[in-house]
Every structure is written in structure tokens, then in C-alpha cells.
Design an enzyme around this catalytic site. Structure first.
Site, mmCIF file in Angstrom:
data_model
loop_
_atom_site.group_PDB
_atom_site.id
_atom_site.type_symbol
_atom_site.label_atom_id
_atom_site.label_comp_id
_atom_site.label_asym_id
_atom_site.label_seq_id
_atom_site.Cartn_x
_atom_site.Cartn_y
_atom_site.Cartn_z
ATOM 1 N N ARG A 67 0.799 -1.090 0.091
ATOM 2 C CA ARG A 67 -0.180 0.186 -0.048
ATOM 3 C C ARG A 67 0.934 1.145 -0.003
ATOM 4 N NH1 ARG A 67 -3.074 -0.440 4.568
ATOM 5 N NH2 ARG A 67 -2.261 1.408 5.538
ATOM 6 N N TYR A 120 -13.033 18.291 -16.477
ATOM 7 C CA TYR A 120 -13.902 17.092 -16.305
ATOM 8 C C TYR A 120 -14.826 16.824 -15.500
ATOM 9 C CZ TYR A 120 -14.185 11.819 -15.922
ATOM 10 O OH TYR A 120 -14.753 10.578 -15.905
ATOM 11 N N ASP A 192 -4.924 19.289 -15.229
ATOM 12 C CA ASP A 192 -5.189 18.073 -15.617
ATOM 13 C C ASP A 192 -4.795 17.974 -17.397
ATOM 14 O OD1 ASP A 192 -6.166 15.580 -17.015
ATOM 15 O OD2 ASP A 192 -7.923 15.763 -15.821
ATOM 16 N N LYS A 217 -5.345 6.811 -20.490
ATOM 17 C CA LYS A 217 -5.452 7.336 -21.862
ATOM 18 C C LYS A 217 -4.393 7.104 -22.849
ATOM 19 C CE LYS A 217 -9.740 8.641 -20.280
ATOM 20 N NZ LYS A 217 -9.347 8.331 -18.738
#
Length: 401
Positions: A67, A120, A192, A217
Site C-alpha cells: 500500500r 472533467y 489536468d 488514456k
């Protein structure tokens, strides 16, 4: 591995592909393998109790629990930081996990965030709807209205956020001007840059504090993984890294390996995406059935001059409106396309197409869609790596049909 031992570090003058292939990697790898291995381990063990004490007290650069990181992740983070020209990077399980981590680490009750309204839509939803329940105030400003953004800043403003280019309207932010507003008011800034990628624009070079990507992407590039990254200075990223360990927003080792593999061909892929996007946009702009094309590489685009000044290329995403077409007529054009698959996302080898009103904005009312500029006759096409002439021929037959 420190920058001093890596000839392809962030400040390197080597070519983009050379960095994409070699940055962040040790020359000799475990087992003398050519590629970095996948570490499918949740736990990393210690030889004895003194080894544990040394790890804690000396802050040794090794793993203890997945983690908090694994060896593959460290290679990937160094590589992504080098591509964007940042000191450090933090990889997450998705782009939205990266967004959430930044917002949660940087904001508390009473703080304010200002963002452009073409960001977004899930980022806007997270900020306004979910963080709003905990006392965070969000101001949404018309995209690229810098005067309005500056006017919205108060002593409680902690973060300015924008996507660039935006999705699906492909507005291009004057990143230098955006960063200057933040510096003037002592407010951190985040871009972004998923649609631009570090190949087409590097926001950190313009003075932005954080650059964020959905690696799902273009960076991954094959429609086969979920990942996100935020890049910036080591000091500013430290609270975000600690929060990731608390919340467990980690990327799985197989996805990290796939992302490392995808980055080897990143520059070659982006060159084709840029070429295909430009060719398709120019074809659509000249077609009599098309009302409007949103693509920053066209002189008709509002932000063409900003894009030409700040970007190397303009990507493979093209959004357009079909002239005098209803929702149903637009859908028939989408259905008539033979090469692109119908689906969300973008940036992969395969072309994808969607009607935003039915896919990305399906949970909006018609009134809400109109308010954010999502028309029923809008089509969003993510040009993949197919030959441009084939994509254009396919669009022609679908529009003629």
C-alpha cells in the site's frame, strides 16, 4: 535511483523517446532481465528486528507493504516525472483517484477552490457535490475567463484547477497566464493535461504546481489499464503521497507493468495521434454536413493561437456537431461508422466514438447538458492509430449514409 545515477533524468537534454524508454530504470535489473519485473507481493519481509529498526530510523529506500509502494511503481514514478520535467511523481489506481488525493490532501472545511467549468465533469462533481458536504466551497468559472477566475479568488482560496485541453470542447488554457494568477495570489495551481500528454505540453515548465494525467488514456495507450499520476515538486507532493498510503489508492503491479510497456512507444504513438486528429479535423471542417468542429489545431478554433504557442501537437480527440441533426439522426451516423468502436475513454490504439449526451453525460438532465454545452448532435471521436485515410473514408461513408 537518484537523478545523478540516471543519465536520462528530468533535466536531461536527450530526446523524448530516449527518456520514455530509459528514464527511471536501472541499467541492470533483477535477474538481469531486459524489462522491470512485476512484483506481485503485498508484503516485503525483513531479515531480523534490527533490519526493521534500521528501515524506520534511517528511512531506507526499500519496501515494507504494497500500500506504500513496490519496486515497479518506483521505476514508473521516476519515468513519469522525467517525461513531465518534475522532481517527483505519485501513481494512483486511476486518474480520478489522483484528483481525489490532491483535493483531499490540500483542502479542508472552509477552504475554497476555483475551477473552469469545462474541467472533467467528475472532477467538478467531486469538488462541488462531495467535498461540498464537508464545507469546501467550489467556484466554477467560464473556461479561459482569466479575469473571472482572478476575481473569484479570496483569502480562503487554496487551489486553482483546470483541464487543458478540456473534454469534450477542447478549449486550451493559457497555462502561463493561469500559473501567474496563482503566484500573484499565493494559490497553488493544478492542470489536468490528460488530453495534451507530456509530449504535447508540459505545464510545470510554465510555473504550474501540479500536473495530473489519467494514464488510462494516451500514456497507457492500449485501452487495457487504469492508472493516474500527479507530478510536481517532492516537497509539495509529500502530503499527497502520505494520504495515498492511508487511503490505499494504489495502482496494481500488473497495470504498472503495462503502463511501463506502453510508454516505450509513447512518442511514436503520439505522433500518429496528432497526425490523425489534425487530418480528421480538417476533413470534418470542410464537410457540408458538419456544423462545427472543436479541435485546437484548426485556425477556426477560439484558442488556436494559444494552442499553437504552447503545444507541440493537438492530440487525437476531435469533437464535432452534425448540422441540423436530431439526437436520433446523430446516433445513426455513429452507428454507421465501421472502424471506431462505441465506448467511453480515449487515447488508445483503437479509435473510439460516442455521443456525449448518451455516454459521458447520461446522468445529466437535458437542461443540465445544455448548460454545459453538450448538444444532442455532438459526436466525440478519439482517433486511434489506424491510417488517417481509412478513418476519413469511414467518416465520409457514415455522413453520406
Amino acid at each position: 535511483m537518484s537523478d545523478s545515477s540516471n543519465p536520462w533524468s528530468n533535466g536531461s537534454t536527450t530526446g523524448f523517446s530516449t527518456r520514455a524508454i530509459h528514464a527511471g530504470e536501472d541499467r541492470l535489473k533483477p535477474g538481469f532481465a531486459m524489462t522491470d519485473p512485476i512484483f506481485c507481493a503485498a508484503t516485503f519481509t525483513f531479515a531480523n528486528t534490527q533490519a526493521v529498526i534500521d528501515f524506520v530510523e534511517q528511512k531506507q529506500p526499500r519496501e515494507e507493504y504494497a500500500r506504500y509502494g513496490n519496486p515497479t511503481e518506483k521505476v514508473l514514478e521516476r519515468k513519469l516525472a522525467a517525461l513531465d520535467g518534475g522532481e517527483s511523481a505519485i501513481v494512483f489506481g486511476s486518474g480520478m483517484a489522483a484528483v481525489a488525493a490532491v483535493l483531499l490532501a490540500k483542502l479542508q472545511s472552509g477552504d475554497e477552490v476555483v475551477l473552469f467549468d469545462e474541467c472533467y465533469h467528475r472532477t467538478r462533481e467531486l469538488s462541488a457535490k462531495h467535498l461540498g458536504k464537508f464545507g469546501v466551497v467550489t467556484h466554477q468559472i467560464p473556461a479561459c475567463d482569466y479575469e473571472a477566475m482572478e476575481a473569484a479568488i479570496t483569502p480562503r482560496t487554496k487551489l486553482l484547477i483546470s483541464e487543458s485541453p478540456t473534454n469534450p470542447h477542447l478549449s486550451v488554457v493559457d497555462i502561463e497566464r493561469f500559473a501567474a494568477i496563482g503566484r500573484r495570489h499565493g494559490v497553488e495551481t493544478l492542470i489536468d493535461a490528460t488530453l495534451a500528454t507530456p509530449y504535447n505540453v508540459r505545464p510545470l515548465e510554465f510555473g504550474v504546481d501540479y500536473v495530473l494525467h489519467s494514464c488510462t488514456k494516451y500514456l497507457g495507450g492500449h485501452n487495457d489499464l487504469l492508472a493516474g499520476v500527479v507530478i510536481g515538486s517532492t516537497e509539495k507532493l509529500e502530503p499527497i503521497r502520505k494520504l495515498r498510503g492511508v487511503l490505499g489508492m494504489v495502482c496494481g503491479p500488473l497495470n504498472e507493468y503495462l503502463l511501463l510497456r506502453g510508454l516505450k512507444t509513447f512518442e511514436l504513438r503520439m505522433q500518429r495521434h496528432n497526425e490523425n486528429g489534425q487530418a480528421v479535423a480538417e476533413f470534418l471542417a470542410s464537410h457540408p454536413r458538419i456544423e462545427k468542429v472543436y479541435y485546437p489545431g484548426l485556425p477556426s478554433h477560439r484558442d488556436f493561437e494559444v494552442a499553437r504557442r504552447t503545444m507541440r501537437g493537438f492530440g487525437g480527440l476531435v469533437t464535432f456537431l452534425v448540422k441540423d441533426a436530431s439526437d436520433e439522426q446523430t446516433g445513426r451516423i455513429v452507428d454507421a461508422l465501421r472502424i471506431p468502436r462505441i465506448g467511453p475513454s480515449l487515447g488508445g490504439a483503437e479509435s473510439l466514438v460516442e455521443q456525449p449526451c448518451h455516454m459521458s453525460y447520461h446522468d445529466f438532465t437535458p437542461e443540465q447538458r445544455r448548460a454545459v454545452g453538450i448538444a444532442d448532435n455532438m459526436i466525440r471521436l478519439s482517433c486511434g492509430l489506424e491510417n488517417a485515410e481509412d478513418l476519413i473514408a469511414d467518416l465520409k461513408q457514415a455522413l453520406d449514409h
